[in-house]
Design a protein around this motif. Structure first.
Motif, short mmCIF file in Angstrom:
data_model
loop_
_atom_site.label_atom_id
_atom_site.label_comp_id
_atom_site.label_asym_id
_atom_site.label_seq_id
_atom_site.Cartn_x
_atom_site.Cartn_y
_atom_site.Cartn_z
N ASN A 32 25.36 -4.66 47.11
CA ASN A 32 26.49 -5.59 47.04
C ASN A 32 27.13 -5.79 48.41
OD1 ASN A 32 26.11 -6.03 44.33
ND2 ASN A 32 27.70 -4.60 43.68
N GLU A 33 27.21 -4.75 49.21
CA GLU A 33 27.77 -4.88 50.55
C GLU A 33 26.89 -5.80 51.40
OE1 GLU A 33 28.15 -0.83 51.86
OE2 GLU A 33 30.09 -0.59 50.85
N TRP A 34 25.58 -5.66 51.28
CA TRP A 34 24.67 -6.54 52.02
C TRP A 34 24.86 -7.99 51.57
CZ3 TRP A 34 20.03 -6.57 55.10
CH2 TRP A 34 19.86 -5.41 55.85
N MET A 35 24.96 -8.23 50.27
CA MET A 35 25.11 -9.60 49.78
C MET A 35 26.43 -10.21 50.27
SD MET A 35 22.25 -10.04 48.47
CE MET A 35 21.34 -8.66 49.14
N ASP A 36 27.50 -9.43 50.27
CA ASP A 36 28.77 -9.92 50.81
C ASP A 36 28.64 -10.25 52.29
OD1 ASP A 36 30.38 -9.95 48.54
OD2 ASP A 36 31.08 -7.89 48.84
N ARG A 37 28.04 -9.33 53.04
CA ARG A 37 27.92 -9.48 54.49
C ARG A 37 27.10 -10.71 54.86
NH1 ARG A 37 27.29 -4.18 55.81
NH2 ARG A 37 25.15 -4.23 55.10
N HIS A 38 26.16 -11.09 54.01
CA HIS A 38 25.29 -12.22 54.31
C HIS A 38 25.68 -13.49 53.54
CE1 HIS A 38 22.53 -10.03 56.89
NE2 HIS A 38 22.74 -9.00 56.08
N GLY A 39 26.89 -13.50 53.00
CA GLY A 39 27.41 -14.70 52.34
C GLY A 39 26.71 -15.05 51.04
N MET A 40 26.26 -14.04 50.32
CA MET A 40 25.55 -14.27 49.06
C MET A 40 26.17 -13.49 47.91
SD MET A 40 21.69 -14.11 50.54
CE MET A 40 21.25 -15.05 52.00
N PRO A 41 27.48 -13.61 47.72
CA PRO A 41 28.14 -12.82 46.66
C PRO A 41 27.65 -13.18 45.26
CG PRO A 41 29.63 -14.50 47.48
CD PRO A 41 28.43 -14.52 48.39
N HIS A 42 27.03 -14.35 45.10
CA HIS A 42 26.51 -14.75 43.78
C HIS A 42 25.33 -13.87 43.34
CE1 HIS A 42 24.28 -16.97 46.84
NE2 HIS A 42 23.27 -17.04 45.98
N LEU A 43 24.78 -13.07 44.26
CA LEU A 43 23.66 -12.19 43.92
C LEU A 43 24.09 -10.75 43.64
CD1 LEU A 43 21.07 -13.40 46.58
CD2 LEU A 43 21.23 -14.04 44.17
N LYS A 44 25.38 -10.48 43.75
CA LYS A 44 25.87 -9.12 43.55
C LYS A 44 25.61 -8.64 42.12
CE LYS A 44 29.96 -8.23 45.22
NZ LYS A 44 31.34 -8.33 45.73
N VAL A 45 25.48 -7.33 41.98
CA VAL A 45 25.19 -6.68 40.70
C VAL A 45 26.42 -5.89 40.29
CG1 VAL A 45 23.69 -5.02 39.57
CG2 VAL A 45 22.78 -6.49 41.37
N LYS A 46 26.72 -5.92 38.98
CA LYS A 46 27.84 -5.13 38.47
C LYS A 46 27.42 -3.69 38.29
CE LYS A 46 30.13 -8.88 36.09
NZ LYS A 46 30.63 -9.40 34.82
N LEU A 47 28.32 -2.77 38.62
CA LEU A 47 28.08 -1.36 38.37
C LEU A 47 28.13 -1.10 36.87
CD1 LEU A 47 30.23 0.27 41.18
CD2 LEU A 47 27.77 0.54 40.89
N PRO A 48 27.27 -0.20 36.38
CA PRO A 48 27.35 0.14 34.95
C PRO A 48 28.67 0.81 34.63
CG PRO A 48 25.62 1.41 36.07
CD PRO A 48 26.25 0.51 37.09
#
Length: 49
Positions: A32-48
């Motif tokens: 999720n940190e990588w996706m935020d850093r690269h402007g792709m928050p739509h790919l983030k995964v929810k924690l269980p």
């Protein structure tokens, strides 16, 4: 083109995560940190829960 960019970021994140031995919830946080850093928050995964 967007899918190619997303695939490159995903591959780089996966390589780093494996190299560092990150697993479990820490792997999700790392991803999720990588996706935020690269402007792709739509790919983030929810924690269980």
């Amino acid at each position: 083109m967007q899918m190619n960019d997303e695939a490159k970021v995903y591959a780089a994140e996966l390589e780093e995560r494996k190299r560092l031995g990150i697993e479990g919830d820490a792997a999700i946080i790392h991803f999720n940190e990588w996706m935020d850093r690269h402007g792709m928050p739509h790919l983030k995964v929810k924690l269980p829960s």
